[in-house]
Design a protein around this motif. Structure first.
Motif, PDB file in Angstrom:
ATOM      1  N   LYS A 440       6.469 -39.109  25.113  1.00  0.00           N
ATOM      2  CA  LYS A 440       6.752 -39.498  26.493  1.00  0.00           C
ATOM      3  C   LYS A 440       5.530 -40.011  27.245  1.00  0.00           C
ATOM      4  N   VAL A 441       4.418 -40.173  26.558  1.00  0.00           N
ATOM      5  CA  VAL A 441       3.191 -40.560  27.242  1.00  0.00           C
ATOM      6  C   VAL A 441       3.181 -42.040  27.618  1.00  0.00           C
ATOM      7  N   ASP A 442       2.677 -42.323  28.787  1.00  0.00           N
ATOM      8  CA  ASP A 442       2.414 -43.686  29.233  1.00  0.00           C
ATOM      9  C   ASP A 442       0.933 -43.747  29.586  1.00  0.00           C
ATOM     10  N   PHE A 443       0.130 -44.300  28.697  1.00  0.00           N
ATOM     11  CA  PHE A 443      -1.315 -44.295  28.882  1.00  0.00           C
ATOM     12  C   PHE A 443      -1.751 -45.041  30.129  1.00  0.00           C
ATOM     13  N   SER A 444      -0.939 -45.996  30.592  1.00  0.00           N
ATOM     14  CA  SER A 444      -1.342 -46.782  31.755  1.00  0.00           C
ATOM     15  C   SER A 444      -1.330 -45.969  33.042  1.00  0.00           C
ATOM     16  N   THR A 445      -0.728 -44.786  33.013  1.00  0.00           N
ATOM     17  CA  THR A 445      -0.629 -43.981  34.229  1.00  0.00           C
ATOM     18  C   THR A 445      -1.862 -43.116  34.475  1.00  0.00           C
ATOM     19  N   ALA A 446      -2.795 -43.064  33.546  1.00  0.00           N
ATOM     20  CA  ALA A 446      -3.967 -42.201  33.695  1.00  0.00           C
ATOM     21  C   ALA A 446      -5.242 -43.021  33.608  1.00  0.00           C
ATOM     22  N   PRO A 447      -6.219 -42.730  34.441  1.00  0.00           N
ATOM     23  CA  PRO A 447      -7.505 -43.431  34.329  1.00  0.00           C
ATOM     24  C   PRO A 447      -8.304 -42.909  33.150  1.00  0.00           C
ATOM     25  N   ALA A 448      -9.198 -43.732  32.650  1.00  0.00           N
ATOM     26  CA  ALA A 448     -10.097 -43.302  31.584  1.00  0.00           C
ATOM     27  C   ALA A 448     -11.047 -42.232  32.115  1.00  0.00           C
ATOM     28  N   ILE A 449     -11.363 -41.262  31.275  1.00  0.00           N
ATOM     29  CA  ILE A 449     -12.298 -40.211  31.670  1.00  0.00           C
ATOM     30  C   ILE A 449     -13.672 -40.830  31.899  1.00  0.00           C
ATOM     31  N   GLN A 450     -14.252 -40.526  33.028  1.00  0.00           N
ATOM     32  CA  GLN A 450     -15.624 -40.949  33.318  1.00  0.00           C
ATOM     33  C   GLN A 450     -16.467 -39.691  33.557  1.00  0.00           C
ATOM     34  N   GLU A 451     -16.607 -39.254  34.820  1.00  0.00           N
ATOM     35  CA  GLU A 451     -17.357 -38.039  35.095  1.00  0.00           C
ATOM     36  C   GLU A 451     -16.635 -36.826  34.506  1.00  0.00           C
ATOM     37  N   MET A 452     -17.423 -35.883  34.019  1.00  0.00           N
ATOM     38  CA  MET A 452     -16.858 -34.692  33.383  1.00  0.00           C
ATOM     39  C   MET A 452     -16.798 -33.526  34.366  1.00  0.00           C
ATOM     40  N   PRO A 453     -15.809 -32.633  34.176  1.00  0.00           N
ATOM     41  CA  PRO A 453     -15.718 -31.451  35.040  1.00  0.00           C
ATOM     42  C   PRO A 453     -16.709 -30.374  34.637  1.00  0.00           C
ATOM     43  N   VAL A 454     -16.843 -29.365  35.473  1.00  0.00           N
ATOM     44  CA  VAL A 454     -17.786 -28.280  35.238  1.00  0.00           C
ATOM     45  C   VAL A 454     -17.340 -27.425  34.056  1.00  0.00           C
ATOM     46  N   THR A 455     -18.323 -26.963  33.280  1.00  0.00           N
ATOM     47  CA  THR A 455     -18.028 -26.124  32.120  1.00  0.00           C
ATOM     48  C   THR A 455     -19.172 -25.144  31.905  1.00  0.00           C
ATOM     49  N   SER A 456     -18.900 -24.098  31.145  1.00  0.00           N
ATOM     50  CA  SER A 456     -19.944 -23.155  30.731  1.00  0.00           C
ATOM     51  C   SER A 456     -19.512 -22.491  29.445  1.00  0.00           C
ATOM     52  N   VAL A 457     -20.493 -22.002  28.701  1.00  0.00           N
ATOM     53  CA  VAL A 457     -20.239 -21.460  27.368  1.00  0.00           C
ATOM     54  C   VAL A 457     -21.168 -20.279  27.112  1.00  0.00           C
ATOM     55  N   VAL A 458     -20.641 -19.245  26.444  1.00  0.00           N
ATOM     56  CA  VAL A 458     -21.477 -18.184  25.895  1.00  0.00           C
ATOM     57  C   VAL A 458     -21.927 -18.644  24.509  1.00  0.00           C
ATOM     58  N   CYS A 459     -23.220 -18.837  24.343  1.00  0.00           N
ATOM     59  CA  CYS A 459     -23.743 -19.300  23.060  1.00  0.00           C
ATOM     60  C   CYS A 459     -24.212 -18.151  22.167  1.00  0.00           C
ATOM     61  N   ASP A 460     -24.669 -17.084  22.786  1.00  0.00           N
ATOM     62  CA  ASP A 460     -25.220 -15.962  22.037  1.00  0.00           C
ATOM     63  C   ASP A 460     -24.921 -14.675  22.802  1.00  0.00           C
ATOM     64  N   PRO A 461     -24.132 -13.744  22.213  1.00  0.00           N
ATOM     65  CA  PRO A 461     -23.603 -13.744  20.848  1.00  0.00           C
ATOM     66  C   PRO A 461     -22.412 -14.697  20.719  1.00  0.00           C
ATOM     67  N   GLN A 462     -21.887 -14.789  19.510  1.00  0.00           N
ATOM     68  CA  GLN A 462     -20.765 -15.653  19.248  1.00  0.00           C
ATOM     69  C   GLN A 462     -19.492 -14.851  19.032  1.00  0.00           C
ATOM     70  N   ASN A 463     -18.385 -15.522  19.166  1.00  0.00           N
ATOM     71  CA  ASN A 463     -17.090 -14.858  19.034  1.00  0.00           C
ATOM     72  C   ASN A 463     -16.973 -14.155  17.683  1.00  0.00           C
ATOM     73  N   GLY A 464     -16.550 -12.883  17.731  1.00  0.00           N
ATOM     74  CA  GLY A 464     -16.361 -12.105  16.520  1.00  0.00           C
ATOM     75  C   GLY A 464     -17.596 -11.400  16.012  1.00  0.00           C
ATOM     76  N   GLU A 465     -18.715 -11.594  16.686  1.00  0.00           N
ATOM     77  CA  GLU A 465     -19.967 -11.015  16.222  1.00  0.00           C
ATOM     78  C   GLU A 465     -20.054  -9.521  16.562  1.00  0.00           C
ATOM     79  N   LYS A 466     -20.766  -8.764  15.724  1.00  0.00           N
ATOM     80  CA  LYS A 466     -21.081  -7.367  16.016  1.00  0.00           C
ATOM     81  C   LYS A 466     -22.411  -7.340  16.780  1.00  0.00           C
ATOM     82  N   VAL A 467     -22.415  -6.638  17.918  1.00  0.00           N
ATOM     83  CA  VAL A 467     -23.568  -6.679  18.812  1.00  0.00           C
ATOM     84  C   VAL A 467     -24.119  -5.268  19.006  1.00  0.00           C
TER      85      VAL A 467
END
Length: 576
Positions: A440-467
């Protein structure tokens, strides 16, 4: 004469279809047409249909690559809602048990010369793969482009598979067997590749620490634990995102140049790299580069999307040096004007598909001309000439935007009233709401991604790690970033499912505007229980007071881009 390379794009709006392997009616059965239901993949192209008995069947079209099928599928849903459906289920031949392309006893034998005779609609369109011969004529006849879909047929598909090795998956190969009509004469199986160089054979060597997502084309991310070790990501372990083989540019040959076209071709430049360096003052910018699909693997836990299974390491921070794009555009007659709001700057790279169509996208002219936008034509990364993997000899750096706009191996710039008409601009790197799917997608209805939204990540430790806890506390480190030059003003961390939040320490200096670089953060938080699993949540707030949404389910989109919800990991904790 029929070309051996089975490649051709057919364009109509968002349709850029490269001929691939399509569904052949099973032997000894009659077929009818019925409506289709489908979904698309950037790595393998999946459609779902109903057979004559209403059972769901999976249809995979192994086309010329991820770049084409979204547009093809969209066109078919709008214009030709028909596919072949099996009318006689009892006579269906099971093909998945044998190895694709293997010699099959009892089938007719055809020479490569005989296959070559079937290269158009009047003769039928045949291809070969290893020992197999396949007739794909039925799909050609229903395709809206007719025989325009073919640049060549009547030959082996193996050169195609060599270039798009990412599609050599069991499901695709098994499905191809449903078009099987015979075997190649023994001894001819390898003729197609005898003089065919591997297009990826000249790719550069990479650091073994990179986490490889695909080998051909090469796509790999930085281990997240290494990302927080340094404000600047070392070039050798910086993530790599490619769509095609890596161009190998020899500047000593004199063949490389950058073409710059202004409002019309009367205002144009043609520069080699030395001319660019001497004619325009160098400018350096420290900027983070992030793939649109970074963290897609987390979104896939909600529901599968289509794209590379990126973790959190399709992200890096580097110092880039080059000429300001603004300065170059001023030289071809572009001025500061309110009219710039309606114009675009288009970029072409040297990386091309087998039809010589380049990777191409565009950005708004206002971004390119903004004196504070810091868009540069970079020839250095981290104090050294660009490496081949990162765009040697020249790439565009567009701080604050998605990596899809940072065209590598830059060879052409054009100011235009229109966005790039490439697949990458029109039918990819866009996001839709969670209820929109490929049917059902119509690509013409959405603008191309330019600026990115805010994000953050836990890098250390990693998922599943024993700490191991120290004094009952867990040490956490990560990165945060927002597009558009918005600085990170706060990073919040929770170890009790959001009941309480702690403000992390920002490790790197932060500006509230023109903050193109990422910000690393750290926290040392008390954990009440040991010997149990603890879930850690992190969210960032930028200078516009934008913050991340809690769940990926609220952001889910069929392409798996902009996966910027809270980052959540689970770790097992115990006292040191």
């Amino acid at each position: 004469m029929c070309s051996q390379m089975l490649i051709n794009p057919f364009r109509k709006g968002c349709v850029i279809f490269s001929k691939g392997l399509t569904r052949r009616p099973p032997a000894n059965s009659s077929w009818i047409r019925t409506s289709s239901h489908g979904t698309q993949s950037s790595n393998s192209h999946d459609f779902h249909e109903k057979d004559g008995y209403g059972n769901s069947r999976r249809l995979t079209i192994a086309g010329l690559g991820a770049i084409t099928v979204a547009g093809l599928y969209y066109y078919y849903k709008k214009n030709i809602p028909t596919v072949w459906a099996h009318e006689n289920k009892e006579n269906e031949v099971t093909t998945t048990a044998r190895e694709p392309g293997s010699f099959v006893e009892g089938l007719p034998i055809y020479s490569s010369d005989e296959v070559a005779k079937h290269c158009n609609e009047s003769t039928g369109v045949w291809i070969s793969y290893k020992s197999g011969v396949y007739d794909i004529t039925p799909f050609i006849k229903m395709h809206p482009g007719g025989n325009k879909i073919l640049l060549g047929a009547g030959g082996s598909v193996e050169p195609f598979w060599s270039l798009y090795a990412i599609h050599q998956q069991p499901g695709i190969l098994a499905l191809m067997e449903e078009y099987r009509i015979g075997n190649l004469t023994k001894g001819e199986e390898h003729l197609a590749m005898a003089n065919m160089d591997d297009p990826y054979a000249n790719d550069p060597r990479r650091h073994p620490v990179l986490v490889v997502r695909t080998k051909k084309p090469f796509n790999a991310e930085t281990p997240t634990s290494l990302l927080v070790e340094s404000f600047i990501t070392p070039t050798d372990i910086f993530y790599v995102r490619h769509h095609f083989p890596v161009p190998d540019v020899d500047l000593s040959s004199g063949d490389y140049s950058l073409e710059v076209i202004g409002l019309d071709e009367k205002y144009s430049l043609n520069l080699n790299l030395d001319q660019l360096k001497t004619a325009y003052a160098p400018h350096s910018v420290t900027a983070a580069l992030q793939c649109s699909g970074n963290r897609r693997s987390e979104m896939n836990r909600v529901k599968p999307t289509k794209g590379l299974e990126w973790g959190q390491g399709a992200m890096g921070n580097a110092v880039w040096k080059g000429a300001r794009l603004r300065d170059v555009l001023l030289a071809v007659g572009i001025t500061d004007s309110d009219e710039n709001e309606n114009w675009h700057v288009r970029f072409d790279g040297l990386d091309t598909d087998p039809t010589s169509a380049p990777y191409a996208i565009s950005i708004p002219l206002t971004k390119a001309m903004d004196p504070r936008g810091d868009v540069i034509l970079a020839y250095e990364m981290n104090g050294e000439p660009l490496t081949r993997d990162h765009g040697f000899p020249l790439r565009v750096v567009v701080p604050g935007t998605t990596g899809a706009r940072w065209v590598k191996w830059l060879t052409r710039i054009e100011v235009s009233r229109n966005e790039s008409d490439s697949h990458w601009q029109q039918c990819d790197y866009k996001s839709f709401n969670p209820s929109t799917d490929w049917d059902k997608v119509d690509f013409s209805t959405a603008p191309a991604i330019q600026e990115m939204p805010v994000t953050s990540v836990v890098c250390d430790p990693q998922n599943g790690e024993k700490v191991k806890l120290k004094d009952g506390k867990i040490k956490l480190r990560g990165y945060a970033w927002s597009g558009g030059g918005r600085g990170i003003v706060r990073v919040d961390v929770s170890v009790d499912l959001g009941k309480t939040w702690h403000v992390a320490e920002l490790v790197d200096p932060v500006k509230l505007s023109k903050q193109w670089a990422w910000t690393r953060w750290q926290a040392n938080l008390p954990v009440q229980t040991t010997g149990q699993e603890t879930e850690v949540w992190v969210r960032a707030v930028d200078s516009g007071y934008n913050t991340q949404p809690e769940g990926m389910e609220h952001l889910w989109n069929m392409r798996g881009v902009l996966a910027v919800a809270y980052h959540k990991i689970k770790v097992s904790v115990e006292e040191n």
